[in-house]
Design a protein around this motif. Structure first.
Motif, PDB file in Angstrom:
ATOM      1  N   ARG A   5       1.011  -1.453  -0.368  1.00 46.67           N
ATOM      2  CA  ARG A   5       0.474  -0.025  -0.283  1.00 46.67           C
ATOM      3  C   ARG A   5       1.259   1.503  -0.094  1.00 46.67           C
ATOM      4  O   ARG A   5       0.799   2.153  -0.861  1.00 46.67           O
ATOM      5  CB  ARG A   5      -1.258  -0.027   1.046  1.00 46.67           C
ATOM      6  N   ALA A   6       1.911   1.760   0.435  1.00 42.34           N
ATOM      7  CA  ALA A   6       2.511   2.614   1.227  1.00 42.34           C
ATOM      8  C   ALA A   6       3.630   2.852  -0.875  1.00 42.34           C
ATOM      9  O   ALA A   6       3.448   3.510  -1.205  1.00 42.34           O
ATOM     10  CB  ALA A   6       3.930   2.123   1.678  1.00 42.34           C
ATOM     11  N   THR A   7       4.005   1.508  -1.041  1.00 43.50           N
ATOM     12  CA  THR A   7       4.854   1.929  -2.287  1.00 43.50           C
ATOM     13  C   THR A   7       3.569   2.235  -3.071  1.00 43.50           C
ATOM     14  O   THR A   7       4.045   2.999  -4.450  1.00 43.50           O
ATOM     15  CB  THR A   7       4.691   0.121  -3.005  1.00 43.50           C
ATOM     16  N   ILE A   8       2.554   1.735  -3.475  1.00 45.75           N
ATOM     17  CA  ILE A   8       1.526   2.458  -4.808  1.00 45.75           C
ATOM     18  C   ILE A   8       1.194   3.874  -4.087  1.00 45.75           C
ATOM     19  O   ILE A   8       1.154   4.095  -5.061  1.00 45.75           O
ATOM     20  CB  ILE A   8      -0.358   1.082  -4.299  1.00 45.75           C
ATOM     21  N   GLN A   9       0.907   4.152  -2.777  1.00 41.83           N
ATOM     22  CA  GLN A   9       0.814   5.662  -2.681  1.00 41.83           C
ATOM     23  C   GLN A   9       1.827   6.216  -2.779  1.00 41.83           C
ATOM     24  O   GLN A   9       1.720   7.646  -3.392  1.00 41.83           O
ATOM     25  CB  GLN A   9       0.504   5.483  -1.071  1.00 41.83           C
ATOM     26  N   PHE A  10       3.123   6.100  -2.771  1.00 46.14           N
ATOM     27  CA  PHE A  10       4.157   6.685  -2.922  1.00 46.14           C
ATOM     28  C   PHE A  10       4.227   7.643  -4.800  1.00 46.14           C
ATOM     29  O   PHE A  10       4.448   8.127  -4.745  1.00 46.14           O
ATOM     30  CB  PHE A  10       5.480   5.405  -2.916  1.00 46.14           C
ATOM     31  N   VAL A  11       3.894   5.880  -5.542  1.00 47.99           N
ATOM     32  CA  VAL A  11       3.798   6.030  -6.554  1.00 47.99           C
ATOM     33  C   VAL A  11       2.717   7.221  -7.249  1.00 47.99           C
ATOM     34  O   VAL A  11       3.036   7.725  -7.659  1.00 47.99           O
ATOM     35  CB  VAL A  11       3.315   4.907  -7.235  1.00 47.99           C
ATOM     36  N   TRP A  12       1.468   6.744  -6.577  1.00 48.89           N
ATOM     37  CA  TRP A  12       0.594   8.270  -6.751  1.00 48.89           C
ATOM     38  C   TRP A  12       1.222   9.611  -6.088  1.00 48.89           C
ATOM     39  O   TRP A  12       0.405  10.208  -7.320  1.00 48.89           O
ATOM     40  CB  TRP A  12      -0.692   7.726  -5.915  1.00 48.89           C
TER      41      TRP A  12
END
Length: 80
Positions: A5-12
């Protein structure tokens, strides 16, 4: 799961920053086209202000998201 989730939010967050930069890049190209529309010619200052505000909000929100999720990816808890 939390790291995904943190990776997805970082990319977002990075995508939001790039979208904000894109808004700043496109404003000078789009404003002459908007000025040609008679209904909008009297509100050009307001339209330009809204475009710049949109860019600032996109960049600010993206940077905030990148900052908070980068700490999660590194295993640190950022200050909330």
């Amino acid at each position: 799961m939390e790291k995904n989730r943190a990776t997805i939010q970082f990319v977002w967050g990075i995508i939001l920053v790039l979208a904000g930069i894109g808004v700043f890049y496109r404003i000078p190209q789009v404003m002459p086209q908007i000025e040609k529309i008679e209904q909008f010619s009297s509100a050009m200052f307001f339209i330009r202000f809204c475009f710049y505000l949109l860019g600032i909000l996109l960049i600010g929100g993206g940077l905030k998201k990148v900052y908070h999720n980068y700490g999660k990816l590194e295993g640190k808890k950022p200050d909330s």
